[in-house]
Scaffold this motif. Sequence first.
Motif, PDB file in Angstrom:
ATOM      1  N   MET A   1       0.840  -1.174   0.000  1.00 53.35           N
ATOM      2  CA  MET A   1       0.000   0.000   0.000  1.00 53.35           C
ATOM      3  C   MET A   1       0.888   1.242   0.000  1.00 53.35           C
ATOM      4  SD  MET A   1      -2.536   1.456   2.901  1.00 53.35           S
ATOM      5  CE  MET A   1      -4.070   0.674   2.612  1.00 53.35           C
ATOM      6  N   THR A   2       0.589   2.157  -0.876  1.00 51.84           N
ATOM      7  CA  THR A   2       1.352   3.386  -0.999  1.00 51.84           C
ATOM      8  C   THR A   2       0.729   4.471  -0.126  1.00 51.84           C
ATOM      9  OG1 THR A   2       1.898   2.822  -3.269  1.00 51.84           O
ATOM     10  CG2 THR A   2       2.204   5.105  -2.614  1.00 51.84           C
ATOM     11  N   ILE A   3       1.567   5.162   0.615  1.00 50.52           N
ATOM     12  CA  ILE A   3       1.091   6.282   1.425  1.00 50.52           C
ATOM     13  C   ILE A   3       1.312   7.553   0.622  1.00 50.52           C
ATOM     14  CG2 ILE A   3       1.437   7.593   3.540  1.00 50.52           C
ATOM     15  CD1 ILE A   3       2.399   4.986   4.832  1.00 50.52           C
ATOM     16  N   LEU A   4       0.248   8.290   0.390  1.00 43.64           N
ATOM     17  CA  LEU A   4       0.340   9.527  -0.370  1.00 43.64           C
ATOM     18  C   LEU A   4       0.530  10.696   0.587  1.00 43.64           C
ATOM     19  CD1 LEU A   4      -2.490   8.970  -2.990  1.00 43.64           C
ATOM     20  CD2 LEU A   4      -0.042   8.663  -3.284  1.00 43.64           C
ATOM     21  N   GLU A   5       1.468  11.528   0.257  1.00 44.15           N
ATOM     22  CA  GLU A   5       1.761  12.701   1.073  1.00 44.15           C
ATOM     23  C   GLU A   5       1.053  13.909   0.476  1.00 44.15           C
ATOM     24  OE1 GLU A   5       5.815  14.506   3.066  1.00 44.15           O
ATOM     25  OE2 GLU A   5       5.940  12.987   1.522  1.00 44.15           O
ATOM     26  N   LYS A   6       0.372  14.656   1.322  1.00 48.58           N
ATOM     27  CA  LYS A   6      -0.353  15.842   0.861  1.00 48.58           C
ATOM     28  C   LYS A   6       0.630  16.907   0.381  1.00 48.58           C
ATOM     29  CE  LYS A   6      -3.676  19.257   2.333  1.00 48.58           C
ATOM     30  NZ  LYS A   6      -3.178  20.495   2.871  1.00 48.58           N
ATOM     31  N   TYR A   7       0.292  17.571  -0.706  1.00 48.47           N
ATOM     32  CA  TYR A   7       1.129  18.638  -1.252  1.00 48.47           C
ATOM     33  C   TYR A   7       1.217  19.769  -0.238  1.00 48.47           C
ATOM     34  CZ  TYR A   7       2.969  22.086  -4.510  1.00 48.47           C
ATOM     35  OH  TYR A   7       3.749  23.022  -5.127  1.00 48.47           O
ATOM     36  N   PRO A   8       2.427  20.167   0.157  1.00 49.28           N
ATOM     37  CA  PRO A   8       2.580  21.229   1.159  1.00 49.28           C
ATOM     38  C   PRO A   8       2.113  22.587   0.647  1.00 49.28           C
ATOM     39  CG  PRO A   8       4.628  20.015   0.860  1.00 49.28           C
ATOM     40  CD  PRO A   8       3.697  19.587  -0.232  1.00 49.28           C
ATOM     41  N   GLU A   9       1.258  23.212   1.420  1.00 50.44           N
ATOM     42  CA  GLU A   9       0.776  24.545   1.100  1.00 50.44           C
ATOM     43  C   GLU A   9       1.220  25.492   2.205  1.00 50.44           C
ATOM     44  OE1 GLU A   9      -3.428  24.194   0.612  1.00 50.44           O
ATOM     45  OE2 GLU A   9      -3.256  22.928  -1.145  1.00 50.44           O
ATOM     46  N   ASP A  10       1.075  26.768   1.979  1.00 49.59           N
ATOM     47  CA  ASP A  10       1.437  27.789   2.966  1.00 49.59           C
ATOM     48  C   ASP A  10       2.913  27.726   3.351  1.00 49.59           C
ATOM     49  OD1 ASP A  10      -1.229  28.633   3.008  1.00 49.59           O
ATOM     50  OD2 ASP A  10      -1.724  27.147   4.533  1.00 49.59           O
ATOM     51  N   ILE A  11       3.757  27.553   2.356  1.00 49.16           N
ATOM     52  CA  ILE A  11       5.202  27.584   2.561  1.00 49.16           C
ATOM     53  C   ILE A  11       5.613  29.057   2.578  1.00 49.16           C
ATOM     54  CG2 ILE A  11       7.417  26.862   1.564  1.00 49.16           C
ATOM     55  CD1 ILE A  11       5.718  24.534   2.618  1.00 49.16           C
ATOM     56  N   PRO A  12       6.545  29.456   3.441  1.00 50.66           N
ATOM     57  CA  PRO A  12       6.862  30.886   3.582  1.00 50.66           C
ATOM     58  C   PRO A  12       7.219  31.598   2.283  1.00 50.66           C
ATOM     59  CG  PRO A  12       8.011  29.627   5.250  1.00 50.66           C
ATOM     60  CD  PRO A  12       7.327  28.652   4.341  1.00 50.66           C
ATOM     61  N   TRP A  13       7.905  30.925   1.371  1.00 43.34           N
ATOM     62  CA  TRP A  13       8.300  31.624   0.147  1.00 43.34           C
ATOM     63  C   TRP A  13       7.141  31.761  -0.837  1.00 43.34           C
ATOM     64  CZ3 TRP A  13      10.982  27.112   1.553  1.00 43.34           C
ATOM     65  CH2 TRP A  13      10.668  25.949   0.851  1.00 43.34           C
ATOM     66  N   ASP A  14       5.962  31.252  -0.487  1.00 46.81           N
ATOM     67  CA  ASP A  14       4.768  31.458  -1.306  1.00 46.81           C
ATOM     68  C   ASP A  14       4.160  32.840  -1.091  1.00 46.81           C
ATOM     69  OD1 ASP A  14       4.866  28.965  -2.419  1.00 46.81           O
ATOM     70  OD2 ASP A  14       3.370  28.098  -1.091  1.00 46.81           O
ATOM     71  N   LEU A  15       4.540  33.493  -0.014  1.00 49.54           N
ATOM     72  CA  LEU A  15       3.977  34.805   0.282  1.00 49.54           C
ATOM     73  C   LEU A  15       4.279  35.768  -0.851  1.00 49.54           C
ATOM     74  CD1 LEU A  15       5.039  35.121   4.015  1.00 49.54           C
ATOM     75  CD2 LEU A  15       2.777  34.532   3.132  1.00 49.54           C
ATOM     76  N   ASN A  16       3.308  36.555  -1.215  1.00 44.89           N
ATOM     77  CA  ASN A  16       3.480  37.536  -2.285  1.00 44.89           C
ATOM     78  C   ASN A  16       3.931  38.851  -1.656  1.00 44.89           C
ATOM     79  OD1 ASN A  16       3.476  38.891  -4.656  1.00 44.89           O
ATOM     80  ND2 ASN A  16       1.253  38.934  -4.910  1.00 44.89           N
ATOM     81  N   ILE A  17       5.223  38.968  -1.451  1.00 47.28           N
ATOM     82  CA  ILE A  17       5.782  40.151  -0.811  1.00 47.28           C
ATOM     83  C   ILE A  17       6.304  41.099  -1.879  1.00 47.28           C
ATOM     84  CG2 ILE A  17       7.580  40.982   0.741  1.00 47.28           C
ATOM     85  CD1 ILE A  17       7.478  38.267   2.128  1.00 47.28           C
ATOM     86  N   ASN A  18       5.826  42.324  -1.848  1.00 52.69           N
ATOM     87  CA  ASN A  18       6.301  43.343  -2.790  1.00 52.69           C
ATOM     88  C   ASN A  18       7.419  44.133  -2.122  1.00 52.69           C
ATOM     89  OD1 ASN A  18       4.467  42.640  -4.787  1.00 52.69           O
ATOM     90  ND2 ASN A  18       2.877  43.913  -3.881  1.00 52.69           N
ATOM     91  N   HIS A  19       8.513  43.479  -1.934  1.00 50.18           N
ATOM     92  CA  HIS A  19       9.654  44.079  -1.239  1.00 50.18           C
ATOM     93  C   HIS A  19      10.889  43.839  -2.088  1.00 50.18           C
ATOM     94  CE1 HIS A  19      12.692  44.561   1.932  1.00 50.18           C
ATOM     95  NE2 HIS A  19      11.798  45.342   2.500  1.00 50.18           N
ATOM     96  N   SER A  20      11.712  44.835  -2.229  1.00 49.44           N
ATOM     97  CA  SER A  20      12.869  44.711  -3.114  1.00 49.44           C
ATOM     98  C   SER A  20      13.862  43.644  -2.653  1.00 49.44           C
ATOM     99  CB  SER A  20      13.581  46.061  -3.233  1.00 49.44           C
ATOM    100  OG  SER A  20      14.043  46.477  -1.966  1.00 49.44           O
ATOM    101  N   ASN A  21      13.879  43.347  -1.357  1.00 51.61           N
ATOM    102  CA  ASN A  21      14.818  42.349  -0.832  1.00 51.61           C
ATOM    103  C   ASN A  21      14.189  40.964  -0.679  1.00 51.61           C
ATOM    104  OD1 ASN A  21      16.849  44.237  -0.641  1.00 51.61           O
ATOM    105  ND2 ASN A  21      16.306  44.813   1.441  1.00 51.61           N
ATOM    106  N   TYR A  22      13.019  40.744  -1.289  1.00 51.73           N
ATOM    107  CA  TYR A  22      12.320  39.465  -1.135  1.00 51.73           C
ATOM    108  C   TYR A  22      13.194  38.277  -1.505  1.00 51.73           C
ATOM    109  CZ  TYR A  22       8.991  35.718  -1.886  1.00 51.73           C
ATOM    110  OH  TYR A  22       8.354  34.516  -1.860  1.00 51.73           O
ATOM    111  N   LYS A  23      13.982  38.410  -2.558  1.00 51.67           N
ATOM    112  CA  LYS A  23      14.813  37.294  -3.012  1.00 51.67           C
ATOM    113  C   LYS A  23      15.992  37.030  -2.077  1.00 51.67           C
ATOM    114  CE  LYS A  23      13.099  36.383  -7.246  1.00 51.67           C
ATOM    115  NZ  LYS A  23      13.079  35.248  -8.081  1.00 51.67           N
ATOM    116  N   THR A  24      16.261  37.920  -1.132  1.00 48.45           N
ATOM    117  CA  THR A  24      17.387  37.723  -0.218  1.00 48.45           C
ATOM    118  C   THR A  24      16.940  37.204   1.143  1.00 48.45           C
ATOM    119  OG1 THR A  24      17.308  40.005   0.583  1.00 48.45           O
ATOM    120  CG2 THR A  24      18.717  39.551  -1.326  1.00 48.45           C
TER     121      THR A  24
END
Length: 83
Positions: A1-24
């Motif tokens: 039997m295969t155990i399926l792992e739920k796709y992770p949501e709400d990961i911190p880098w998913d936040l839509n930040i309009n900040h010039s240093n977001y990539k750092t």
Amino acid sequence: MTILEKYPEDIPWDLNINHSNYKTIRWMLTKSDNVYTFTRSRLNDKYVYIQKNDGKREAFKEYEARFTYQRLFDEGYSLAAVS
């Protein structure tokens, strides 16, 4: 039997930040003496760099980094963000 792992949501880098240093921004998961650092690639959003403690920083596909982050978080690692 295969155990399926739920796709992770709400990961911190998913936040839509309009900040010039977001990539750092670095997201750190810590637990006792272990520290995992996650950083988005500046060149390609499809990759995230992961580094354990002072080890080598390696690029992982964003999909793999999500599952790694979620597994560590589920194991009791605490989140911190550094820019």
